[in-house]
Design a protein around this motif. Structure first.
Motif, mmCIF file in Angstrom:
data_model
loop_
_atom_site.group_PDB
_atom_site.id
_atom_site.type_symbol
_atom_site.label_atom_id
_atom_site.label_comp_id
_atom_site.label_asym_id
_atom_site.label_seq_id
_atom_site.Cartn_x
_atom_site.Cartn_y
_atom_site.Cartn_z
ATOM 1 N N TRP A 149 0.823 -1.221 0.000
ATOM 2 C CA TRP A 149 0.000 0.000 0.000
ATOM 3 C C TRP A 149 0.855 1.267 0.000
ATOM 4 C CZ3 TRP A 149 -2.416 -1.631 5.295
ATOM 5 C CH2 TRP A 149 -1.617 -1.201 6.370
ATOM 6 N N ASN A 150 2.143 1.122 0.020
ATOM 7 C CA ASN A 150 3.103 2.226 0.112
ATOM 8 C C ASN A 150 2.929 3.242 -1.021
ATOM 9 O OD1 ASN A 150 5.820 3.570 0.120
ATOM 10 N ND2 ASN A 150 6.235 1.981 1.633
ATOM 11 N N LYS A 151 3.088 4.506 -0.705
ATOM 12 C CA LYS A 151 3.004 5.543 -1.737
ATOM 13 C C LYS A 151 4.152 5.421 -2.745
ATOM 14 C CE LYS A 151 0.446 9.003 0.907
ATOM 15 N NZ LYS A 151 0.504 10.313 1.586
ATOM 16 N N ALA A 152 5.222 4.703 -2.353
ATOM 17 C CA ALA A 152 6.349 4.477 -3.262
ATOM 18 C C ALA A 152 6.293 3.073 -3.867
ATOM 19 C CB ALA A 152 7.667 4.668 -2.504
ATOM 20 N N SER A 153 5.118 2.463 -3.859
ATOM 21 C CA SER A 153 4.997 1.086 -4.361
ATOM 22 C C SER A 153 5.247 1.029 -5.859
ATOM 23 C CB SER A 153 3.612 0.521 -4.057
ATOM 24 O OG SER A 153 2.623 1.217 -4.802
ATOM 25 N N GLN A 154 5.508 -0.171 -6.334
ATOM 26 C CA GLN A 154 5.790 -0.387 -7.756
ATOM 27 C C GLN A 154 5.373 -1.807 -8.122
ATOM 28 O OE1 GLN A 154 9.295 -2.303 -8.483
ATOM 29 N NE2 GLN A 154 10.584 -0.931 -7.282
ATOM 30 N N PRO A 155 5.184 -2.099 -9.419
ATOM 31 C CA PRO A 155 4.585 -3.383 -9.825
ATOM 32 C C PRO A 155 5.331 -4.627 -9.344
ATOM 33 C CG PRO A 155 4.662 -1.868 -11.683
ATOM 34 C CD PRO A 155 5.402 -1.206 -10.570
ATOM 35 N N ILE A 156 6.654 -4.623 -9.369
ATOM 36 C CA ILE A 156 7.404 -5.812 -8.945
ATOM 37 C C ILE A 156 7.148 -6.076 -7.471
ATOM 38 C CG2 ILE A 156 9.699 -6.834 -8.666
ATOM 39 C CD1 ILE A 156 10.637 -5.186 -11.063
ATOM 40 N N CYS A 157 7.242 -5.019 -6.675
ATOM 41 C CA CYS A 157 7.024 -5.168 -5.233
ATOM 42 C C CYS A 157 5.589 -5.582 -4.922
ATOM 43 C CB CYS A 157 7.357 -3.868 -4.514
ATOM 44 S SG CYS A 157 9.100 -3.447 -4.630
ATOM 45 N N ASP A 158 4.645 -5.065 -5.683
ATOM 46 C CA ASP A 158 3.242 -5.429 -5.467
ATOM 47 C C ASP A 158 3.047 -6.936 -5.612
ATOM 48 O OD1 ASP A 158 2.618 -2.793 -5.091
ATOM 49 O OD2 ASP A 158 1.567 -2.529 -6.997
ATOM 50 N N MET A 159 3.612 -7.505 -6.674
ATOM 51 C CA MET A 159 3.444 -8.942 -6.909
ATOM 52 C C MET A 159 4.132 -9.765 -5.824
ATOM 53 S SD MET A 159 1.506 -8.875 -9.461
ATOM 54 C CE MET A 159 1.420 -10.548 -10.043
ATOM 55 N N LEU A 160 5.312 -9.337 -5.425
ATOM 56 C CA LEU A 160 6.026 -10.021 -4.349
ATOM 57 C C LEU A 160 5.230 -9.936 -3.038
ATOM 58 C CD1 LEU A 160 9.635 -8.694 -5.060
ATOM 59 C CD2 LEU A 160 8.898 -11.063 -5.312
ATOM 60 N N ALA A 161 4.737 -8.747 -2.736
ATOM 61 C CA ALA A 161 4.020 -8.526 -1.471
ATOM 62 C C ALA A 161 2.740 -9.342 -1.387
ATOM 63 C CB ALA A 161 3.718 -7.037 -1.309
ATOM 64 N N ILE A 162 1.987 -9.377 -2.471
ATOM 65 C CA ILE A 162 0.737 -10.154 -2.500
ATOM 66 C C ILE A 162 1.031 -11.632 -2.245
ATOM 67 C CG2 ILE A 162 -1.088 -11.005 -4.021
ATOM 68 C CD1 ILE A 162 -1.088 -8.244 -5.367
ATOM 69 N N GLY A 163 2.067 -12.144 -2.916
ATOM 70 C CA GLY A 163 2.434 -13.547 -2.749
ATOM 71 C C GLY A 163 2.863 -13.852 -1.326
ATOM 72 N N ALA A 164 3.635 -12.937 -0.730
ATOM 73 C CA ALA A 164 4.101 -13.135 0.642
ATOM 74 C C ALA A 164 2.932 -13.145 1.622
ATOM 75 C CB ALA A 164 5.089 -12.037 1.021
ATOM 76 N N MET A 165 1.989 -12.230 1.439
ATOM 77 C CA MET A 165 0.831 -12.187 2.345
ATOM 78 C C MET A 165 0.019 -13.478 2.275
ATOM 79 S SD MET A 165 -0.669 -8.276 2.226
ATOM 80 C CE MET A 165 -0.046 -7.655 0.670
ATOM 81 N N LYS A 166 -0.194 -13.983 1.080
ATOM 82 C CA LYS A 166 -0.957 -15.241 0.916
ATOM 83 C C LYS A 166 -0.230 -16.395 1.594
ATOM 84 C CE LYS A 166 -4.308 -17.552 -1.408
ATOM 85 N NZ LYS A 166 -4.254 -18.845 -0.745
ATOM 86 N N LEU A 167 1.089 -16.487 1.399
ATOM 87 C CA LEU A 167 1.881 -17.546 2.024
ATOM 88 C C LEU A 167 1.778 -17.497 3.550
ATOM 89 C CD1 LEU A 167 5.332 -17.870 0.169
ATOM 90 C CD2 LEU A 167 3.672 -19.693 0.575
#
Length: 373
Positions: A202-220
């Motif tokens: 949700w970071n204001k400095a977020s970016q597409p690569i980090c978004d995909m990594l973050a979503i995967g980490a949260m699900k895991l």
């Protein structure tokens, strides 16, 4: 949507069960300092790794406390300089890893950490020693960031230090090292990793690569944390948790964290909460307000994770924490209403708080804290 972003990750990651026994092959120098917490030294884990290094001169430093102080850093630096360390290995949770980062630089940079940190007048020159980080908890992500967090006892504050010399050369991920983690540590470090992931997302400095990594980490994490907590020898759950922590670490290494971490600093230094607890205790409240400036992103996240709304998501996280005997109200860690104004001020003093996708000022932060008192 802004399609401009950068991603820099110079650390070689090696993920394998049992790999910590083979760390020797990543070290070219002769003089090695292993920095670990007291338990890992006393239980023989640190020595086991050191004894696996044939032909190396290995020294140990284990005077590592939670939320490491600048004084501990300087003590470790003395040992590193005395043996002319050309490799520093950080073994443990975030404290040991963070100390190893700055010490690997101080081998060839004179003076104290105070000269370089928190208003110090000097700049670290290029690191000469190899830096190897081996996490033993599934939580901090420090093994893949260029951030160290240190406690300045003179000023009574805990602050992050960001420096490109802090990127480890090697991150050695061995899920076997997490098998003996006590349940409370599994819970707090696991929720810390979840905070890293959601704050990167949700970071204001977020970016597409980090978004995909973050979503995967949260699900895991959501799929495995309760199992790792209640079945500590479940190898699949342990491997999933340390993998999630690693991935979340990579995500926030690019974006930094947000209000959750900003408010965690005073909760740790002044109320004695461990880092994972100090972060996760405000997590449900921050989830509720994250839609203010990241509505579409948070809707996509709740849809993916299977929650009807931010409110339901927030409630589920709170129930998960309660199920692992974690505090979910500030009074449970000793905070009183008279403390809220001070916590608000300290939190607002951390620049990262403004990366939160909601209005962060004295009024809004105080209101958030009061809602979970």
């Amino acid at each position: 949507m802004d399609n401009q972003f950068e991603f820099f990750m110079p650390t070689k990651i090696c993920f394998e069960a049992g790999i910590s026994k083979k760390v020797d092959k990543y070290i070219s120098g002769k003089n090695v300092l292993i920095i670990s917490d007291p338990f890992l030294y006393q239980s023989g884990v640190a020595k086991q790794i050191g004894e696996g290094m044939s032909g190396k001169n290995v020294a140990y430093f284990s005077d590592v406390e939670p939320n490491p102080s600048c004084e501990s850093v300087d003590k470790a630096a003395e040992v590193a300089r005395a043996i002319n360390a050309d490799c520093v290995i950080g073994l443990g949770g975030g404290s040991a890893l963070d100390i190893s980062k700055i010490v690997s630089c101080l081998v060839t940079n004179e003076g104290s950490i105070y000269d370089y940190y928190s208003g110090g007048s000097r700049t670290l020159s290029k690191r000469q020693a190899t830096l190897v980080c081996i996490p033993t908890t599934a939580g901090t992500g420090s093994e893949v960031t260029n951030v160290g967090v240190y406690t300045n006892k003179k000023a009574g504050i805990k602050m992050p230090m960001v420096n490109n010399e802090f990127w480890p050369d090697y991150s050695i991920i061995d899920c076997e090292l997490t098998y003996t983690l006590p349940a409370p540590v599994t819970a707090s470090t696991g929720m810390d990793a979840f905070c890293h992931a959601i704050e990167a997302y949700w970071n204001k400095a977020s970016q597409p690569i980090c978004d995909m990594l973050a979503i995967g980490a949260m699900k895991l994490i959501l799929d495995n944390i309760k199992t790792a907590y209640s079945e500590p020898t479940n190898k699949e759950a342990r491997a999933a948790m340390i993998k999630a922590s690693l991935i979340a670490g990579i995500a926030f290494s690019q974006t930094r964290t947000t209000g959750i971490h900003a408010l965690s600093f005073p909760l740790t230094t002044e109320f004695g909460a461990n880092h994972g607890t100090a972060c996760s205790i405000t997590l449900p409240a921050f989830i509720k307000i994250s839609g203010q400036q990241a509505e579409a992103k948070m809707k996509a996240l709740t849809d993916y994770l299977g929650f009807e709304s931010l409110e339901k998501f927030s409630e589920a996280i709170e129930e998960l924490m309660k199920g692992m005997n974690m505090p979910v109200r500030l009074h449970q860690i000793g905070v009183k209403e008279t403390d809220l104004e001070h916590i608000t001020e300290v939190g607002l003093g951390a620049a990262i708080i403004q990366l939160t996708p909601a209005e962060m000022n004295k009024e809004t932060v105080y209101k958030l804290l009061k809602s979970i008192l």
